[in-house]
Design an enzyme around this catalytic site. Structure first.
Site, PDB file in Angstrom:
ATOM      1  N   ASP A  66       0.815  -1.390  -0.178  1.00 19.14           N
ATOM      2  CA  ASP A  66       0.045   0.430   0.110  1.00 19.14           C
ATOM      3  C   ASP A  66       0.834   1.210  -0.014  1.00 19.14           C
ATOM      4  OD1 ASP A  66      -2.549   1.122  -0.337  1.00 19.14           O
ATOM      5  OD2 ASP A  66      -2.553   1.837   2.316  1.00 19.14           O
ATOM      6  N   HIS A 121      -3.816  13.618   1.149  1.00 23.91           N
ATOM      7  CA  HIS A 121      -4.131  13.363   2.008  1.00 23.91           C
ATOM      8  C   HIS A 121      -2.843  13.474   3.345  1.00 23.91           C
ATOM      9  CE1 HIS A 121      -5.336   9.798   4.132  1.00 23.91           C
ATOM     10  NE2 HIS A 121      -3.805   8.880   3.386  1.00 23.91           N
ATOM     11  N   GLU A 124     -10.611   3.686   3.281  1.00 24.36           N
ATOM     12  CA  GLU A 124      -9.785   4.751   3.076  1.00 24.36           C
ATOM     13  C   GLU A 124     -10.228   4.143   1.478  1.00 24.36           C
ATOM     14  OE1 GLU A 124      -5.045   5.014   5.598  1.00 24.36           O
ATOM     15  OE2 GLU A 124      -5.574   3.706   4.401  1.00 24.36           O
ATOM     16  N   GLU A 180      -9.221   3.872  -2.233  1.00 27.06           N
ATOM     17  CA  GLU A 180      -8.253   4.129  -2.828  1.00 27.06           C
ATOM     18  C   GLU A 180      -7.840   2.830  -3.810  1.00 27.06           C
ATOM     19  OE1 GLU A 180      -4.649   1.778  -0.709  1.00 27.06           O
ATOM     20  OE2 GLU A 180      -5.632   3.037   1.310  1.00 27.06           O
ATOM     21  N   ASP A 183      -9.237  -0.324   2.747  1.00 29.88           N
ATOM     22  CA  ASP A 183      -8.330  -0.174   2.851  1.00 29.88           C
ATOM     23  C   ASP A 183      -8.377   0.306   4.829  1.00 29.88           C
ATOM     24  OD1 ASP A 183      -5.838  -1.521   4.073  1.00 29.88           O
ATOM     25  OD2 ASP A 183      -4.915   0.513   3.869  1.00 29.88           O
ATOM     26  N   ARG A 191      -7.400   3.774  13.765  1.00 26.82           N
ATOM     27  CA  ARG A 191      -6.478   4.920  13.836  1.00 26.82           C
ATOM     28  C   ARG A 191      -5.948   4.928  14.708  1.00 26.82           C
ATOM     29  NH1 ARG A 191      -5.430   5.913   8.279  1.00 26.82           N
ATOM     30  NH2 ARG A 191      -7.387   6.717   7.371  1.00 26.82           N
ATOM     31  N   GLN A 248      -3.239   3.032  15.245  1.00 26.70           N
ATOM     32  CA  GLN A 248      -1.561   3.339  13.807  1.00 26.70           C
ATOM     33  C   GLN A 248      -1.442   4.414  14.563  1.00 26.70           C
ATOM     34  OE1 GLN A 248      -3.707   4.665  10.856  1.00 26.70           O
ATOM     35  NE2 GLN A 248      -1.904   6.332   9.579  1.00 26.70           N
ATOM     36  N   LYS A 259      -3.422  -1.699  10.461  1.00 23.16           N
ATOM     37  CA  LYS A 259      -3.801  -1.813   9.044  1.00 23.16           C
ATOM     38  C   LYS A 259      -4.134  -3.329   8.762  1.00 23.16           C
ATOM     39  CE  LYS A 259      -3.181   2.308   7.766  1.00 23.16           C
ATOM     40  NZ  LYS A 259      -4.040   3.316   5.941  1.00 23.16           N
ATOM     41  N   THR A 289      -8.164  -5.616   4.478  1.00 23.56           N
ATOM     42  CA  THR A 289      -8.516  -5.379   2.656  1.00 23.56           C
ATOM     43  C   THR A 289      -9.513  -5.461   2.293  1.00 23.56           C
ATOM     44  OG1 THR A 289      -6.222  -4.390   3.354  1.00 23.56           O
ATOM     45  CG2 THR A 289      -7.148  -3.980   0.910  1.00 23.56           C
ATOM     46  N   GLU A 322      -9.546  12.305   8.010  1.00 22.61           N
ATOM     47  CA  GLU A 322      -9.305  13.886   7.544  1.00 22.61           C
ATOM     48  C   GLU A 322     -11.091  14.537   7.210  1.00 22.61           C
ATOM     49  OE1 GLU A 322      -7.235  13.481   3.614  1.00 22.61           O
ATOM     50  OE2 GLU A 322      -7.897  11.789   4.125  1.00 22.61           O
TER      51      GLU A 322
END
Length: 385
Positions: free
Chosen positions: A103, A110, A175, A177, A209, A213, A216, A229, A233, A334
């Site tokens: 990834d 971002h 996420e 992607e 993904d 948080r 992380q 993570k 996925t 975000e």
């Protein structure tokens, strides 16, 4: 169900009701063409590639076979009526065996947002960010098909008072992607240049993904993402060939400083794609892939720059796609600014991060030359406790 028209011709792997054996399919409008049966009935030279019901043999066959199969399907659609079934009536499964998963972190918008949130007292971008496509190796074994329930993961976190605890994440995120599916492999020790991107990459899929948080934020220093993570996925069941995206290629944003020689990309491998993020039926954002700083050709060149070999079924993803505007951000981290500004859903509720039972859909489309849009499929998932 996605309507692909008759030009995109994405590939999938599917199972008919009452059967266990998978078949290779091609999306035609809202139907799926049984390519396993159709190619065998016509005695096509590449029929054997589809007998096992997976895209694995086709991926490994290389660019000439990819072109020949796509040409055969496009030219024979009107003769394949007996091999078409409504896609809504079959089970779409993981279309290929994921060999390795990487990834990347290719969106400047971002990366800047995350830097401001996770490192408020430092520079938003790390010193290396504009010199190389940053990425990490994930777990191929937790790449799952669209529709697979995602169990809320547990991990270690650090509270505001410094207390260390272990338990379910309170900041489960998504996420949005784009994933790139590798077909032809490469030789160990021989880097793949940017100019050879389409000799190795078969097509794209849509990726979610999932991210914890709070896990992380505590664990990612100094070695980067790990348990926050690696739990899931999700990928869309459709793989859209690069050939279908020729009209969506655009110049990427200007890169400053100029990349080192091995990362210089003579071809325009920016892609004019849009990713729509939907939570419980509410469209939260539309993220523009054309804004991505690093191109997929540069990602592949950097991935192999040390001589790492490619294998059929390797998957590398772009990292979260985000644009400069609030409504263009591809993650809840975000969109809610780490929970300080919760987003509103159409049912009147609000979200900072995902709750158990929430359903997430990420749908992608491409804008071709002339402005026409084509659908690229979607990836779905529901959070379970």
């Amino acid at each position: 169900m996605t309507d692909f028209g008759r030009a995109t011709l994405p590939y999938c792997s599917f199972v008919r009701p009452g059967e266990e054996r998978a078949r290779v399919g091609v999306g035609v409008g809202t139907d799926v063409l049984d390519l396993t049966a159709a190619s065998a009935a016509r005695g096509h030279v590449h029929a054997g590639l589809f007998a096992a019901g997976s895209l694995d043999p086709l991926l490994a066959a290389g660019p000439l076979a990819w072109h020949e199969v796509r040409t055969f399907v496009a030219a024979s659609l009107d003769a394949f009526a007996e091999h078409l079934s409504p896609a809504a009536g079959v089970e779409l499964v993981l279309p290929f065996t994921v060999a390795d998963y990487v990834d990347f972190y290719a969106s400047e918008h971002h990366a800047t947002n995350v830097g401001r949130l996770f490192r408020p007292d430092g520079a938003a971008l790390t010193p290396n960010w504009k010199h190389l496509p940053i990425g990490y190796h994930g777990r191929a074994g937790t790449v799952v098909a669209s529709g697979t329930p995602v169990r809320r993961p547990s991990g270690q976190t650090r509270g505001h008072d410094g207390t260390i605890a272990f338990g379910p994440t309170a900041k489960l995120d998504i996420e949005a992607e784009i994933g790139f599916v590798v077909g032809a492999g490469s030789t160990l020790g021989e880097p793949v240049p940017t100019s050879s991107f389409d000799d190795h990459v078969f097509g794209i899929c849509v990726v979610n993904d999932w991210s914890a948080r709070d896990v992380q934020a505590w664990e990612y220093v100094p070695l980067g993402p790990f348990l926050g993570k690696s739990f899931a996925t999700s990928v869309s069941p459709w793989v859209v060939p690069l050939a279908a995206l020729a009209g969506a290629r655009v110049d990427p944003p200007r890169q400053d400083p100029e990349p080192l020689a091995y990362l210089q990309d003579e071809d325009a491998w920016g892609l004019d794609l849009e990713l729509e993020v939907i939570v419980n039926g509410t469209v939260l954002s539309r993220a523009p892939y054309a804004q991505m700083y690093w191109t997929p050709a540069q990602m592949l060149a950097h991935l192999t720059a040390n001589g790492a070999a490619l294998r059929p079924g390797d998957l590398f993803a772009s990292g979260t796609v985000s644009g400069p505007e609030q409504g263009q951000r591809g993650s809840l981290l975000e969109l809610s600014w780490n929970g300080s500004h919760p987003v509103l859903l159409d049912d009147g509720s609000s979200r900072s991060f995902l709750l158990d039972g929430d359903r997430v859909t990420i749908a992608a489309s491409a804008r071709l030359a002339g402005g026409r849009r084509i659908a690229l499929g979607q990836v779905d998932g529901q959070v379970v406790a």
